[in-house]
Every structure is written in C-alpha cells, then in structure tokens.
Scaffold this motif. Structure first.
Motif, PDB file in Angstrom:
ATOM      1  N   ALA A  31       0.942  -0.832   0.427  1.00  0.00           N
ATOM      2  CA  ALA A  31      -0.153   0.129   0.042  1.00  0.00           C
ATOM      3  C   ALA A  31       0.684   0.860  -0.172  1.00  0.00           C
ATOM      4  O   ALA A  31       2.006   1.394   1.125  1.00  0.00           O
ATOM      5  CB  ALA A  31      -0.995   0.191   1.252  1.00  0.00           C
ATOM      6  N   GLY A  34      -3.335   5.165   3.007  1.00  0.00           N
ATOM      7  CA  GLY A  34      -4.250   4.579   3.634  1.00  0.00           C
ATOM      8  C   GLY A  34      -4.527   5.179   5.241  1.00  0.00           C
ATOM      9  O   GLY A  34      -3.883   5.942   5.431  1.00  0.00           O
ATOM     10  N   LEU A  52      -7.304   1.104   2.668  1.00  0.00           N
ATOM     11  CA  LEU A  52      -6.064   1.448   1.514  1.00  0.00           C
ATOM     12  C   LEU A  52      -5.957   1.507   0.548  1.00  0.00           C
ATOM     13  O   LEU A  52      -6.983   1.268  -0.619  1.00  0.00           O
ATOM     14  CB  LEU A  52      -5.044   0.447   2.078  1.00  0.00           C
ATOM     15  N   ARG A  59      -7.547  -0.540  -4.630  1.00  0.00           N
ATOM     16  CA  ARG A  59      -8.494   0.305  -3.097  1.00  0.00           C
ATOM     17  C   ARG A  59      -8.822  -0.764  -2.468  1.00  0.00           C
ATOM     18  O   ARG A  59      -9.666  -2.108  -3.277  1.00  0.00           O
ATOM     19  CB  ARG A  59      -9.405   1.630  -3.567  1.00  0.00           C
TER      20      ARG A  59
END
Length: 67
Positions: A31, A34, A52, A59
C-alpha cells in the motif's frame, strides 16, 4: 443511551503501509496510502478499519474485531 463511538480516520505511516499488500491478483504491491480508524459498536464489538490504496491505484478495505 449513546450510539456507536468512532475515531476519526488517521493517515497510516510508511512503516504501517509496508505490511499491507494489494489483494489484486495481478498486483501485490505494498500500500502507498491508507487510513485507520476504530469503530466501537458495544461490548466485544470494537472494529479496526483500514482503507488502503496501492501505487497502481487499486483500493481495498480491511476490518477486524480488533482482537
């Protein structure tokens, strides 16, 4: 009687993001951004919520009971 209590989403630090890998089968990148917040729904129902995004733009969310 009061309703559910929820914390405001806070941005995740880079060291926290590195542990989350994109679940998209064609991606798997860590990620890049987030947030995290807690949602207290009552006794034994405190949820940990993550929203995230990876560098490719995918996503996803993750929620656990905090335990």
């Amino acid at each position: 009687m009061t309703g559910p209590k929820r914390t405001a989403p806070r941005p995740l630090a880079s060291y926290e993001l590195s542990t989350w890998l994109c679940p998209n089968p064609d991606c798997g990148l860590p990620a890049s951004s987030g947030t995290h917040h807690w949602d207290d729904r009552g006794p034994y129902q405190r949820l940990s919520n993550h929203a995230l995004r990876c560098p490719a733009g995918h996503r996803w969310t993750n929620s656990t009971d905090g335990g």
